[in-house]
Design an enzyme around this catalytic site. Sequence first.
Site, PDB file in Angstrom:
ATOM      1  N   LYS A  26      -5.143  -6.826   3.199  1.00  0.00           N
ATOM      2  CA  LYS A  26      -5.553  -5.451   3.501  1.00  0.00           C
ATOM      3  C   LYS A  26      -6.467  -4.893   2.411  1.00  0.00           C
ATOM      4  CE  LYS A  26      -2.142  -2.300   3.958  1.00  0.00           C
ATOM      5  NZ  LYS A  26      -2.244  -1.122   3.065  1.00  0.00           N
ATOM      6  N   GLY A  99      -3.948   4.982   2.550  1.00  0.00           N
ATOM      7  CA  GLY A  99      -4.175   5.554   1.222  1.00  0.00           C
ATOM      8  C   GLY A  99      -5.351   4.900   0.518  1.00  0.00           C
ATOM      9  N   ARG A 127       0.495  12.619   0.674  1.00  0.00           N
ATOM     10  CA  ARG A 127       0.397  11.763  -0.514  1.00  0.00           C
ATOM     11  C   ARG A 127      -0.496  12.386  -1.598  1.00  0.00           C
ATOM     12  NH1 ARG A 127      -0.252   5.654   1.157  1.00  0.00           N
ATOM     13  NH2 ARG A 127       0.280   5.431  -1.046  1.00  0.00           N
ATOM     14  N   SER A 172      -2.429   2.216 -11.136  1.00  0.00           N
ATOM     15  CA  SER A 172      -2.820   2.303  -9.724  1.00  0.00           C
ATOM     16  C   SER A 172      -4.202   1.699  -9.524  1.00  0.00           C
ATOM     17  CB  SER A 172      -2.834   3.767  -9.272  1.00  0.00           C
ATOM     18  OG  SER A 172      -3.614   3.908  -8.097  1.00  0.00           O
ATOM     19  N   ASP A 320       4.022  -3.497  -3.623  1.00  0.00           N
ATOM     20  CA  ASP A 320       4.199  -3.340  -2.169  1.00  0.00           C
ATOM     21  C   ASP A 320       5.388  -4.148  -1.633  1.00  0.00           C
ATOM     22  OD1 ASP A 320       2.039  -1.609  -1.994  1.00  0.00           O
ATOM     23  OD2 ASP A 320       0.609  -3.253  -1.764  1.00  0.00           O
ATOM     24  N   ARG A 351       9.915   5.031  -0.361  1.00  0.00           N
ATOM     25  CA  ARG A 351      10.497   3.716  -0.026  1.00  0.00           C
ATOM     26  C   ARG A 351      11.864   3.490  -0.654  1.00  0.00           C
ATOM     27  NH1 ARG A 351       4.874   0.162   0.168  1.00  0.00           N
ATOM     28  NH2 ARG A 351       4.489   0.702   2.346  1.00  0.00           N
TER      29      ARG A 351
HETATM   30  C1  S3P Z   1      -3.779  -0.837  -3.205  1.00  0.00           C
HETATM   31  C2  S3P Z   1      -3.156  -0.425  -4.352  1.00  0.00           C
HETATM   32  C3  S3P Z   1      -1.725  -0.081  -4.410  1.00  0.00           C
HETATM   33  C4  S3P Z   1      -0.962  -0.637  -3.217  1.00  0.00           C
HETATM   34  C5  S3P Z   1      -1.671  -0.375  -1.927  1.00  0.00           C
HETATM   35  C6  S3P Z   1      -3.055  -1.012  -1.926  1.00  0.00           C
HETATM   36  C7  S3P Z   1      -5.225  -1.154  -3.249  1.00  0.00           C
HETATM   37  O1  S3P Z   1      -1.599   1.333  -4.391  1.00  0.00           O
HETATM   38  O2  S3P Z   1       0.337  -0.079  -3.168  1.00  0.00           O
HETATM   39  O3  S3P Z   1      -0.922  -0.904  -0.846  1.00  0.00           O
HETATM   40  O4  S3P Z   1      -5.733  -1.751  -2.293  1.00  0.00           O
HETATM   41  O5  S3P Z   1      -5.859  -0.797  -4.244  1.00  0.00           O
HETATM   42  P1  S3P Z   1      -1.612   2.205  -5.754  1.00  0.00           P
HETATM   43  O6  S3P Z   1      -2.967   2.168  -6.327  1.00  0.00           O
HETATM   44  O7  S3P Z   1      -1.207   3.588  -5.307  1.00  0.00           O
HETATM   45  O8  S3P Z   1      -0.578   1.566  -6.630  1.00  0.00           O
END
Ligand code: S3P
Length: 435
Positions: A26, A99, A127, A172, A320, A351
Amino acid sequence: MSARRIDWVSAPAGPLRGELRVPGDKSISHRAIMLAALAEGASRIAGFLEGEDTRATARAFAQMGVRIEAPADGERVVHGVGLHGLCAPADAIDCGNAGTAMRLLTGLLCAQRFDSRLTGDASLSRRPMRRVIEPLTRMGAQIDAEPGDVPPLRIHGGRALRGIAYESPVASAQVKSAVLLAGLYADGETSVREPQPTRDYTESMLAAFGWPVTYAPGLARLTGGHRLHATELRVPADFSSAAFFLVAATIVPGSELVLREVGMNPRRTGLLEALRAMGADIRVENPRGAGAFAVADLVVRHAPLAGSDVPAELVPDMIDEFPILFVAAAAAKGMTRIRGAAELRVKESDRIAVMANGLRALGVRVEETPDGASIEGGAIDGGEVDAAGDHRCAMSFAVAGAIARDPVRIRDCANVATSFPGFVELANGCGFALS
Ligand code: S3P
């Protein structure tokens, strides 16, 4: 969130057997569309995740004038418009449940000449967006949010951005990526230092598209003013989707599964370490590729698990995978303790609460803390649980059902389509009893 309401029943399963390839990653699929759209020339993407989240990203760029062809399932040809070629979208961009789409697009859109508006479903609209608004504002962006710094976001265009040296308070990849993407357009150098290293896909994929980036775990740097060049890429299978099968085959007696071409970026595979510390039997075969495109085949066999303390340093590398780790812990002998994972409370759902409530409804002893939980393994009863519209919680409860004494009824599973279309068919094909 999907308008459809889907509930599942997961009944006790026999041994899980077979070979499968779970859908495309993803995180990489989102970034592939974004960078290809901003590149010069036509990029070809294979293994694209046909999920609601990543399709929302593709739709966003189509709204901004990027031509994206889908010659076959999982394939896209993106006719890039160059860094400055996006057009103003006529309507708000709907990021759905995603997100990653919203936070990364915020970084890109705050650097455009035009205004834009980003909306999301009920979950995304709760969020936190302060984490991206704050550094982007320091770069010169102007972004308005709803009270509490939640979406919809109104992004003002026509702002000149300057590079910053950002010390992120939160580990993040979405925050890091939003700042780096804005940095493509900024004057001078943009750098992001993280409290713990997170997935480096934005960095390694920018490099694959020809942008000079310097990065090492926990620090990334780039300067504005270069170009992205079209490329061809093949998206690996998503480790986070493979994770459900890794745990399922580990806990269902007699199982053996082979998972093909799974993404093996070390910032994603922390669950392997956590499961092995509990006694799992998972072999990594044929490792190949590098960076965002490192893959291997995983062979997993049933093994008895023992509870353990999950090291806090491992949390970002398996961020995740906690919903499914809760299920592994529930199936293990003894206590598993999770700490340092407060971020789980601001994912697609809270979660910690959703998994703790669900497992308690199935007779498992779980104690919540603000940043984790303690889970006492033992037998899992049948019963009814609420996935709260969270794709990963829904699939985790489906795995719990496979070893429960009686069927588990799981409410609110429609959002599994955001990340794992075809989960039910793939799971039943290897021995689940999911309807
Ligand atoms: C992601 C970063 C993570 C992860 C999300 C995908 C990404 O989120 O939990 O499913 O693609 O950069 P955070 O940046 O909020 O940790």
